[in-house]
Scaffold this motif. Structure first.
Motif, PDB file in Angstrom:
ATOM      1  N   SER A  88      35.767  31.455  33.036  1.00 43.44           N
ATOM      2  CA  SER A  88      37.052  31.229  33.610  1.00 43.44           C
ATOM      3  C   SER A  88      36.953  30.540  34.573  1.00 43.44           C
ATOM      4  CB  SER A  88      37.321  32.471  33.425  1.00 43.44           C
ATOM      5  OG  SER A  88      37.131  33.512  34.208  1.00 43.44           O
ATOM      6  N   THR A  89      36.308  31.371  35.075  1.00 42.03           N
ATOM      7  CA  THR A  89      36.048  30.607  36.711  1.00 42.03           C
ATOM      8  C   THR A  89      34.270  30.948  37.070  1.00 42.03           C
ATOM      9  OG1 THR A  89      38.377  30.698  38.028  1.00 42.03           O
ATOM     10  CG2 THR A  89      36.515  30.101  39.059  1.00 42.03           C
ATOM     11  N   GLY A  90      33.433  29.930  37.577  1.00 39.76           N
ATOM     12  CA  GLY A  90      32.262  30.558  37.514  1.00 39.76           C
ATOM     13  C   GLY A  90      31.764  30.060  39.290  1.00 39.76           C
ATOM     14  N   ARG A  91      30.877  31.269  39.430  1.00 41.70           N
ATOM     15  CA  ARG A  91      30.787  30.839  41.045  1.00 41.70           C
ATOM     16  C   ARG A  91      29.382  31.193  41.857  1.00 41.70           C
ATOM     17  NH1 ARG A  91      32.643  36.436  43.504  1.00 41.70           N
ATOM     18  NH2 ARG A  91      31.602  37.103  41.399  1.00 41.70           N
TER      19      ARG A  91
ATOM     20  N   ASP B 224      24.474  20.864  33.067  1.00 45.08           N
ATOM     21  CA  ASP B 224      25.953  21.703  32.721  1.00 45.08           C
ATOM     22  C   ASP B 224      25.989  23.399  33.634  1.00 45.08           C
ATOM     23  OD1 ASP B 224      26.589  18.829  31.606  1.00 45.08           O
ATOM     24  OD2 ASP B 224      25.873  20.575  29.699  1.00 45.08           O
ATOM     25  N   ALA B 225      27.763  22.815  33.513  1.00 38.80           N
ATOM     26  CA  ALA B 225      28.122  24.352  34.948  1.00 38.80           C
ATOM     27  C   ALA B 225      29.279  24.842  33.606  1.00 38.80           C
ATOM     28  CB  ALA B 225      28.601  23.810  36.144  1.00 38.80           C
ATOM     29  N   GLU B 226      29.089  25.550  33.142  1.00 38.06           N
ATOM     30  CA  GLU B 226      29.727  26.485  31.966  1.00 38.06           C
ATOM     31  C   GLU B 226      30.168  27.901  32.918  1.00 38.06           C
ATOM     32  OE1 GLU B 226      28.937  25.218  27.659  1.00 38.06           O
ATOM     33  OE2 GLU B 226      26.719  25.601  29.065  1.00 38.06           O
TER      34      GLU B 226
ATOM     35  N   ASN C 238      34.930  25.125  37.115  1.00 31.68           N
ATOM     36  CA  ASN C 238      34.867  25.516  35.280  1.00 31.68           C
ATOM     37  C   ASN C 238      33.725  24.230  35.154  1.00 31.68           C
ATOM     38  OD1 ASN C 238      35.872  22.752  35.912  1.00 31.68           O
ATOM     39  ND2 ASN C 238      37.889  23.275  35.059  1.00 31.68           N
ATOM     40  N   ALA C 239      34.326  24.578  33.459  1.00 33.66           N
ATOM     41  CA  ALA C 239      32.624  23.891  32.747  1.00 33.66           C
ATOM     42  C   ALA C 239      32.991  22.318  33.063  1.00 33.66           C
ATOM     43  CB  ALA C 239      33.275  23.424  31.266  1.00 33.66           C
ATOM     44  N   GLN C 240      31.412  21.731  34.117  1.00 36.25           N
ATOM     45  CA  GLN C 240      31.602  20.552  34.698  1.00 36.25           C
ATOM     46  C   GLN C 240      30.254  19.918  34.078  1.00 36.25           C
ATOM     47  OE1 GLN C 240      32.092  21.084  38.963  1.00 36.25           O
ATOM     48  NE2 GLN C 240      34.343  22.164  38.061  1.00 36.25           N
TER      49      GLN C 240
END
Length: 333
Positions: A124-127, A119-121, A61-63
């Protein structure tokens, strides 16, 4: 079915423990933090070893991710690349001065021996599909060019992404011996994809020179005379050739200093505290004096050698994929 599969997920722990669990599980790769203070960290890793590499799927998720100098030394993964196919979500950040944005369909390349933030955004869910592979394998296919912070797009990315997805789908049904052979398949995929991208890449240095230089540095890191001049003589190349081979790394002198400082950090923070003085350690790791080491160490790590020894080591692993696999399997549900 391959029993070596790694399965790590925040869904396997209580929600109040998810942040600490995910930070610890991802610690070999980066320091992971929330982007939104009110949104707990969520993620998963499902991976399999293939020879000296590791490949699988990750979700997030966002992290926020940070790979800093201290973590590089602690993790022992400084001779590895992380290659990620973005399936959903977005990655954006900076890799030692190189700004990057990767969206679905793109492929990113990060040298785990160098720093970056991202930044990973995801809505809903990143893959992603993630490959952890030796630098020698990745840069062999890039003909020696450092790919740190590179984002591959278009046809080259499509070729690599689709084939890596096929590899990931096939691996669970193979025995470990057969899975090992897929490392050659991955190398071929990289070669084809980077070959297609050739017109868009800058002129490349001699790959064999980078390989020989890294080997020479590892063998002579403790020698105070190790430097560009001695390496040119030993490798039979000009100073200009050596500089071009490591221009994207900041130059060969910077690579040598970084490797020496990482060695000092690992020695200072071993689980078993040595009796060796910092002065003796400085000499053993190629520094001409304690003061020279102290200045360089403080600039690089933001602390003195004595403070690093007092702080102690967070033992994470070593360059062995097998060791990393065992560590990640500790988090299996």
């Amino acid at each position: 079915m391959n029993s070596a599969r790694i399965r790590v997920s925040t869904r396997s722990v209580d929600p109040e423990e998810a942040d600490d669990f995910w930070r610890s599980a991802t610690r070999p790769f980066f320091v992971t933090d929330r982007i939104d203070p009110d949104t707990p960290l969520e993620g998963s890793i499902s991976a399999l070893p293939i020879g000296s590499s590791l490949i699988g799927r990750t979700t997030f998720n966002a992290q926020k991710y940070t790979r800093n100098n201290r973590l590089i030394a602690e993790s022992g993964l400084d001779d590895q690349y992380m290659v990620q196919v973005v399936l959903d979500g977005q990655l954006s950040g900076n890799a030692e001065g190189v700004d990057f944005v990767a969206r679905p369909g793109d492929v990113t390349f990060f040298d785990l021996g160098r720093t970056w933030t991202a930044d990973a955004e995801a809505e809903s869910t990143g893959r992603t599909i993630t490959l952890l592979a030796p630098r020698s394998l990745v840069e062999a296919e890039s003909k020696g060019r450092s790919l740190h912070g590179t984002v591959l797009r278009g046809v080259p990315a499509v070729v690599l992404a689709q084939c890596m997805q096929s590899v990931v789908l096939a691996l669970p049904h193979l025995d470990p011996g057969a899975a090992t052979g897929y490392e050659d398949v991955v190398a071929s995929l990289l070669r084809v994809s980077l070959g297609i991208a050739e017109p868009d890449l800058s002129p490349r240095p001699d790959r064999s020179l980078r390989d020989r230089a890294y080997t020479y540095i590892a063998e002579h890191l403790s020698e105070s005379w190790l430097g560009p001049t001695s390496m040119c003589g030993a490798l039979s190349v000009s100073r200009a050739q050596l500089y071009r081979a490591f221009a994207s790394d900041g130059g060969i002198a910077l690579v040598i200093r970084r490797k020496r400082l990482e060695l000092v950090y690992r020695e200072l923070t071993k689980a078993e505290t040595p009796n060796e003085t910092i002065e003796a350690l400085a000499r053993r790791c190629g520094f001409t004096s304690t003061s020279q080491l102290a200045r360089a160490f403080k600039d690089f790590y933001g602390m003195t050698p004595s403070q690093a020894r007092t702080h102690g080591r967070r033992t994470i692993g070593d360059p062995s994929i097998a060791r990393l696999q065992r560590r990640l399997q500790f988090f299996n549900p």
